[in-house]
Design a protein around this motif. Structure first.
Motif, short mmCIF file in Angstrom:
data_model
loop_
_atom_site.label_atom_id
_atom_site.label_comp_id
_atom_site.label_asym_id
_atom_site.label_seq_id
_atom_site.Cartn_x
_atom_site.Cartn_y
_atom_site.Cartn_z
N MET A 1 39.82 54.72 32.51
CA MET A 1 38.60 54.60 33.28
C MET A 1 38.55 53.23 33.92
O MET A 1 38.81 52.22 33.29
CB MET A 1 37.41 54.77 32.33
CG MET A 1 36.07 54.76 33.04
SD MET A 1 34.74 54.56 31.83
CE MET A 1 35.09 55.89 30.71
N SER A 2 38.18 53.18 35.20
CA SER A 2 38.04 51.90 35.87
C SER A 2 36.57 51.53 35.94
O SER A 2 35.71 52.40 36.05
CB SER A 2 38.63 51.97 37.28
OG SER A 2 37.92 52.92 38.05
N HIS A 3 36.28 50.25 35.87
CA HIS A 3 34.91 49.78 35.91
C HIS A 3 34.78 48.77 37.03
O HIS A 3 35.64 47.94 37.26
CB HIS A 3 34.53 49.16 34.57
CG HIS A 3 34.75 50.07 33.40
ND1 HIS A 3 34.12 51.28 33.27
CD2 HIS A 3 35.55 49.94 32.30
CE1 HIS A 3 34.51 51.87 32.14
NE2 HIS A 3 35.38 51.08 31.56
N THR A 4 33.67 48.86 37.74
CA THR A 4 33.41 47.93 38.83
C THR A 4 33.20 46.53 38.28
O THR A 4 32.54 46.34 37.26
CB THR A 4 32.14 48.38 39.59
OG1 THR A 4 32.32 49.72 40.03
CG2 THR A 4 31.87 47.47 40.77
N LEU A 5 33.77 45.55 38.96
CA LEU A 5 33.64 44.17 38.53
C LEU A 5 32.17 43.80 38.44
O LEU A 5 31.39 44.05 39.35
CB LEU A 5 34.35 43.24 39.52
CG LEU A 5 34.28 41.74 39.21
CD1 LEU A 5 35.08 41.42 37.95
CD2 LEU A 5 34.80 40.94 40.40
N SER A 6 31.79 43.21 37.32
CA SER A 6 30.40 42.77 37.13
C SER A 6 30.01 41.80 38.24
O SER A 6 30.77 40.88 38.57
CB SER A 6 30.24 42.09 35.78
OG SER A 6 28.98 41.43 35.70
N PRO A 7 28.81 41.97 38.81
CA PRO A 7 28.37 41.00 39.82
C PRO A 7 28.11 39.62 39.23
O PRO A 7 27.94 38.65 39.97
CB PRO A 7 27.06 41.63 40.34
CG PRO A 7 26.59 42.50 39.23
CD PRO A 7 27.83 43.03 38.58
N LEU A 8 28.09 39.54 37.90
CA LEU A 8 27.88 38.27 37.22
C LEU A 8 29.20 37.60 36.84
O LEU A 8 29.21 36.56 36.18
CB LEU A 8 27.04 38.49 35.95
CG LEU A 8 25.69 39.18 36.18
CD1 LEU A 8 25.07 39.60 34.85
CD2 LEU A 8 24.74 38.28 36.95
N ALA A 9 30.33 38.19 37.26
CA ALA A 9 31.65 37.64 36.93
C ALA A 9 31.82 36.26 37.55
O ALA A 9 31.24 35.95 38.59
CB ALA A 9 32.74 38.57 37.43
N PRO A 10 32.65 35.41 36.93
CA PRO A 10 32.88 34.08 37.50
C PRO A 10 33.58 34.17 38.84
O PRO A 10 34.42 35.04 39.05
CB PRO A 10 33.75 33.39 36.45
CG PRO A 10 34.42 34.51 35.71
CD PRO A 10 33.43 35.64 35.70
N LYS A 11 33.22 33.28 39.74
CA LYS A 11 33.87 33.25 41.06
C LYS A 11 35.25 32.59 40.98
O LYS A 11 36.15 32.91 41.75
CB LYS A 11 33.00 32.49 42.06
CG LYS A 11 31.60 33.09 42.22
CD LYS A 11 31.66 34.52 42.73
CE LYS A 11 30.26 35.09 43.00
NZ LYS A 11 29.56 35.49 41.76
N THR A 12 35.41 31.67 40.05
CA THR A 12 36.70 31.01 39.81
C THR A 12 36.88 30.85 38.31
O THR A 12 35.91 30.94 37.53
CB THR A 12 36.77 29.62 40.48
OG1 THR A 12 35.73 28.80 39.93
CG2 THR A 12 36.60 29.73 41.99
N TYR A 13 38.10 30.58 37.90
CA TYR A 13 38.39 30.34 36.49
C TYR A 13 38.76 28.87 36.29
O TYR A 13 39.33 28.23 37.18
CB TYR A 13 39.52 31.25 36.00
CG TYR A 13 39.06 32.66 35.81
CD1 TYR A 13 38.44 33.04 34.63
CD2 TYR A 13 39.19 33.60 36.83
CE1 TYR A 13 37.98 34.34 34.44
CE2 TYR A 13 38.72 34.90 36.66
CZ TYR A 13 38.12 35.26 35.46
OH TYR A 13 37.64 36.54 35.30
N PRO A 14 38.43 28.34 35.13
CA PRO A 14 38.74 26.92 34.89
C PRO A 14 40.23 26.68 34.80
O PRO A 14 41.01 27.60 34.49
CB PRO A 14 38.06 26.64 33.53
CG PRO A 14 38.02 27.97 32.84
CD PRO A 14 37.81 28.97 33.93
N ASP A 15 40.63 25.47 35.10
CA ASP A 15 42.02 25.06 34.92
C ASP A 15 42.21 24.81 33.44
O ASP A 15 41.78 23.80 32.92
CB ASP A 15 42.30 23.80 35.74
CG ASP A 15 43.75 23.35 35.63
OD1 ASP A 15 44.57 24.15 35.15
OD2 ASP A 15 44.04 22.20 36.02
#
Length: 410
Positions: A1-15
């Motif tokens: 099952m695929s799930h739509t990316l949460s609109p609250l997901a981070p825009k970038t990831y930390p280094d």
């Protein structure tokens, strides 16, 4: 099952910086999901100190039993995690699967099985075929080089829509130490001692008993302060490893004054990871911080906050952007904690909607609705009884949550 990316997901990831003394690798073995990584092997070059907290569910997974049995040893050489199958409620077959999994890792790395920690997440009640790890673990042990923390976080996902990773640094007796962590969780999240899965690694030289004291302390204001659906997992596991690669004298006492900055960094890191779990709640569109003040005690405040955060009626009101503060009153009243109706005050954001047991005389439906339209909503309740306070985090309850869980095993 695929799930739509949460609109609250981070825009970038930390280094995410590398941490000395640890290596890992991931693989796709098809435990449940096709064509996605579902196994993580983390290896420690030397015995690492380890601490852990686990679910208090009376139906724990076989992996939780395995970790609990090995935790008193205080050292770890490897961590093996799989997603897609929780290896929970699997009886003797579950115990045999954990023993076989640990044996594969021990043989591939030259350590004792008791130095191998395990975690599994996914469907409950389906036997885990540990033979799928045969050969794969050996290959992973040979490949374990780089530290791609986001890839590691992706390998432990189930219905999560994004990987969760965070990092902190802290001063420890004049040395800078690093603390990295990953987590997973999107449903069956109402942690009772831990969260679904989270793994933390530091290069600080801290003895296992001290690590345990620190971890047990910070889970209460992080992993144990989130809820998505009020359901505690059989597999809740948080493990904290310390490689000591930063050098320096080992810290052997939990009251060592050098621990101040590290303790704060650990609390901050775990709180961030916990909040990412709440922001990735199955079907979530909104993130809610529930703050309760003026309670008779902190413990009472937290129980009331969780009563609000776990209320399906509160959560559906949030989903519908309905400033229905009457549902908050209901959730406070049913919590079974000291409360005085005529002292109660409620805020949505900075809009006070109720005070002194009734609707605020300056209440504005328009202003309250504007708050409810935000992606992140602060909800505050003041009981007016004492100094107790607590914060918990949750998400809204949408039709998508029902859709995801209505056919989870299919």
């Amino acid at each position: 099952m695929s799930h739509t990316l949460s609109p609250l997901a981070p825009k970038t990831y930390p280094d995410m910086p590398s941490i000395g003394g640890v290596r890992f690798a991931t693989a796709a073995v098809g435990i449940k999901y096709a064509e996605r990584t579902d196994v993580l092997l983390m290896l420690f070059d030397a015995p690492a100190a380890v601490a852990g907290v686990f679910t208090r569910s009376r139906c724990p997974s076989a992996a939780v039993d395995w970790c609990r049995a090995n935790l008193p040893g205080g050292t770890a050489r490897a961590l093996l995690v799989n997603s897609g199958n929780a290896n929970a409620f699997t009886g003797r077959k579950g115990a045999e699967a954990t023993a076989l999994s640990a044996r594969y890792v021990a043989e591939a790395t030259g350590c004792a099985p008791q130095e191998v920690f395990l975690a599994s997440t996914g469907v409950i009640g389906e036997p885990l075929d540990a033979h799928k790890f045969d050969g794969v673990v050996q290959r992973l042990a040979e490949e374990a080089r780089e530290q791609d923390w986001v890839a590691a976080a992706r390998a432990i996902m189930t219905t999560d829509t994004f990987p969760k990773a965070a990092t902190r640094t802290a001063d420890l007796g004049g040395r800078t130490v690093t603390l990295n962590g990953i987590a997973k969780g999107a449903g069956m999240v109402a942690p009772d001692m831990a969260t679904m899965l989270s793994f933390l690694v530091t290069d600080a030289p801290i003895a296992a008993p001290v690590l345990q004291a620190l971890l047990s302390e910070v889970v209460e204001t992080s992993y144990n302060a989130i809820t998505i659906d009020g359901d505690t997992s059989t597999s809740d596991t948080v493990l904290l490893f310390a490689t000591g690669a930063a050098g320096g004298t080992s810290i052997e006492r939990a009251d060592d004054p050098r621990l101040g900055a590290f303790r704060a960094a650990l609390a901050d890191l775990t709180r961030e990871l916990a909040q990412w779990v709440a922001k990735d709640g199955e079907g979530a569109r909104k993130f809610v911080e529930v703050r309760v003040t003026g309670a008779e005690s902190d413990a009472s405040a937290k129980r009331i906050a969780l009563s609000i955060a776990n209320s399906p009626l509160v959560k559906t009101a949030v989903a519908g952007e309905d400033a229905n503060w009457g549902r908050v009153v209901m959730a406070v009243g049913k919590a079974g904690e000291p409360a005085d109706r005529d002292r109660l005050a409620i805020w949505f954001g900075d809009v006070r909607v109720a005070v002194a047991g009734e609707r605020d005389p300056d209440y504005s439906e328009t202003a309250a609705t504007e708050v409810m339209r935000r992606d992140e909503i602060p909800l505050t309740v003041d009981l007016g009884l004492g100094d107790g306070q607590a914060r918990v985090w949750t998400c809204d309850l949408t039709k998508e949550y029902v859709a995801i869980n209505g056919d989870y095993r299919s």
